[in-house]
Write an enzyme that holds these catalytic residues in place. Structure first.
Site, PDB file in Angstrom:
ATOM      1  N   ARG A 267      -1.365  -1.519 -11.727  1.00  0.00           N
ATOM      2  CA  ARG A 267      -2.209  -2.222 -10.748  1.00  0.00           C
ATOM      3  C   ARG A 267      -3.688  -2.219 -11.155  1.00  0.00           C
ATOM      4  O   ARG A 267      -4.574  -2.067 -10.322  1.00  0.00           O
ATOM      5  CB  ARG A 267      -2.033  -1.634  -9.347  1.00  0.00           C
ATOM      6  CG  ARG A 267      -0.597  -1.676  -8.847  1.00  0.00           C
ATOM      7  CD  ARG A 267      -0.037  -3.092  -8.771  1.00  0.00           C
ATOM      8  NE  ARG A 267       1.359  -3.065  -8.379  1.00  0.00           N
ATOM      9  CZ  ARG A 267       2.391  -3.077  -9.233  1.00  0.00           C
ATOM     10  NH1 ARG A 267       2.163  -3.137 -10.541  1.00  0.00           N
ATOM     11  NH2 ARG A 267       3.626  -3.045  -8.800  1.00  0.00           N
TER      12      ARG A 267
ATOM     13  N   SER B 157       2.939  -4.235  -0.510  1.00  0.00           N
ATOM     14  CA  SER B 157       2.900  -2.773  -0.565  1.00  0.00           C
ATOM     15  C   SER B 157       1.479  -2.303  -0.317  1.00  0.00           C
ATOM     16  O   SER B 157       0.555  -2.670  -1.046  1.00  0.00           O
ATOM     17  CB  SER B 157       3.394  -2.285  -1.924  1.00  0.00           C
ATOM     18  OG  SER B 157       4.740  -2.639  -2.120  1.00  0.00           O
TER      19      SER B 157
ATOM     20  N   GLU C 181      -3.631   0.010  -2.094  1.00  0.00           N
ATOM     21  CA  GLU C 181      -3.451  -0.969  -3.163  1.00  0.00           C
ATOM     22  C   GLU C 181      -4.319  -2.212  -2.949  1.00  0.00           C
ATOM     23  O   GLU C 181      -4.956  -2.677  -3.883  1.00  0.00           O
ATOM     24  CB  GLU C 181      -1.995  -1.371  -3.305  1.00  0.00           C
ATOM     25  CG  GLU C 181      -1.745  -2.332  -4.451  1.00  0.00           C
ATOM     26  CD  GLU C 181      -0.286  -2.569  -4.732  1.00  0.00           C
ATOM     27  OE1 GLU C 181       0.107  -3.743  -4.870  1.00  0.00           O
ATOM     28  OE2 GLU C 181       0.461  -1.594  -4.834  1.00  0.00           O
TER      29      GLU C 181
END
Length: 301
Positions: A176, A226, A296
């Site tokens: 990420r 998420s 995130e």
């Protein structure tokens, strides 16, 4: 105000859509967030280069976004200019197995183009609700695959409007993360290297992964996917579930009862609701398990 007038003139010159005081809740999948000073839809490379030059010279705060599928915008909005690339899918196959896609197009459109060309390697991304540029920026991934496995190069534009092409090995792609989070470059297009495959098998795999998403994820509610990154040695959703936090609610925000890794907008949620809920989840998980969860989605404003 003078800067915004000049900015609007540049937008007209290059065919870029321009709006003032645009609510950013209309441009994020969480459906929360206040307004920005101006919102611009950038149609092409020339417009992007010209706008970057002007915004930098005028020292106007600005931010490029994709579909807003990994973004939480403050209730007070953003005191600057928000830009997004036109959403059309512009995909070319210039050499065997290599597809080049405009960053503003959806990742889903690139997956479909690959399947149509009997190219395998992108099935994991089918159903990820973002743009090609956003997928590169976040090194998006799912089901054992991620963009770092297939990207070969990315065309960018810097703050001076200069174009440059960067090979994948210089993108600092990790979980990420990419170099674009620090280098102030805007992604214009990306090339991916795929392999020849059986078209029926490619479509079967795409349909299977989409079915898994629909079955397990709360796609009927606004969210940013998420909500927490995967901590080393465990999974955020598993930790949250173990701590009994499914259904925990703050205002209109809730930890999904269907998938503990998703914080959802049950209706009328504010950015503050979401952040307060996430903080409660982080506190409980750290206290009960020792793991420290990290958001995130990025924050704006």
């Amino acid at each position: 105000m003078q800067h915004l007038d000049h900015l609007e003139t540049i937008c007209k010159q290059y065919g870029a859509a321009f709006a003032v005081d645009e609510p950013l809740c209309n441009h994020t999948t969480f459906r929360v967030g206040g307004a920005c000073k101006a919102f611009i839809t950038v149609p092409d490379v020339a417009a992007c280069a010209a706008l970057r030059r002007f915004l930098s010279e005028a020292e106007l705060p600005h931010r490029f976004i994709g579909r807003g599928s990994n973004l939480i915008v403050a209730d007070a909005g953003y005191a600057g200019v928000v830009l997004t690339l036109a959403p059309e899918a512009r995909i070319r196959q210039l050499e065997k197995g290599v597809l080049t896609a405009w960053a503003g197009g959806s990742l889903k459109s690139l997956c479909n183009a690959a399947a149509d060309a009997s190219l395998t390697g992108l099935e994991f991304a089918y159903g990820i609700p973002g743009t090609v540029g956003g997928a590169v920026y976040m090194n998006a991934g799912a089901y054992g695959g991620e963009m770092s496995q297939i990207i070969t190069e990315v065309q960018t534009v810097d703050a001076n409007g200069a174009l440059q092409t960067i090979p994948a090995e210089q993108l600092e792609l990790s979980y990420r993360h990419s170099a674009f989070m620090q280098n102030n470059l805007v992604i214009l297009q990306a090339s991916v290297q795929l392999r020849e495959g059986d078209p029926a098998e490619i479509r079967r795999k795409m349909d299977e992964l989409m079915h898994r998403r629909i079955e397990k994820q709360p796609l009927e509610y606004p969210s940013a996917g998420s909500t927490f990154k995967r901590p080393e040695g465990s999974y955020a959703s598993m930790l949250i579930d173990q701590c009994g936090l499914k259904g925990l609610t703050v205002g209109g925000a809730q930890v999904s009862e269907k998938h503990a890794g998703f914080v959802i907008n049950r209706g009328g949620a504010t950015c503050d609701d979401i952040l307060r809920l996430c903080e409660q989840v982080r506190d409980v998980v750290q206290r009960q398990t020792g793991y420290v969860l990290e958001l995130e989605p990025e924050r704006l404003g």
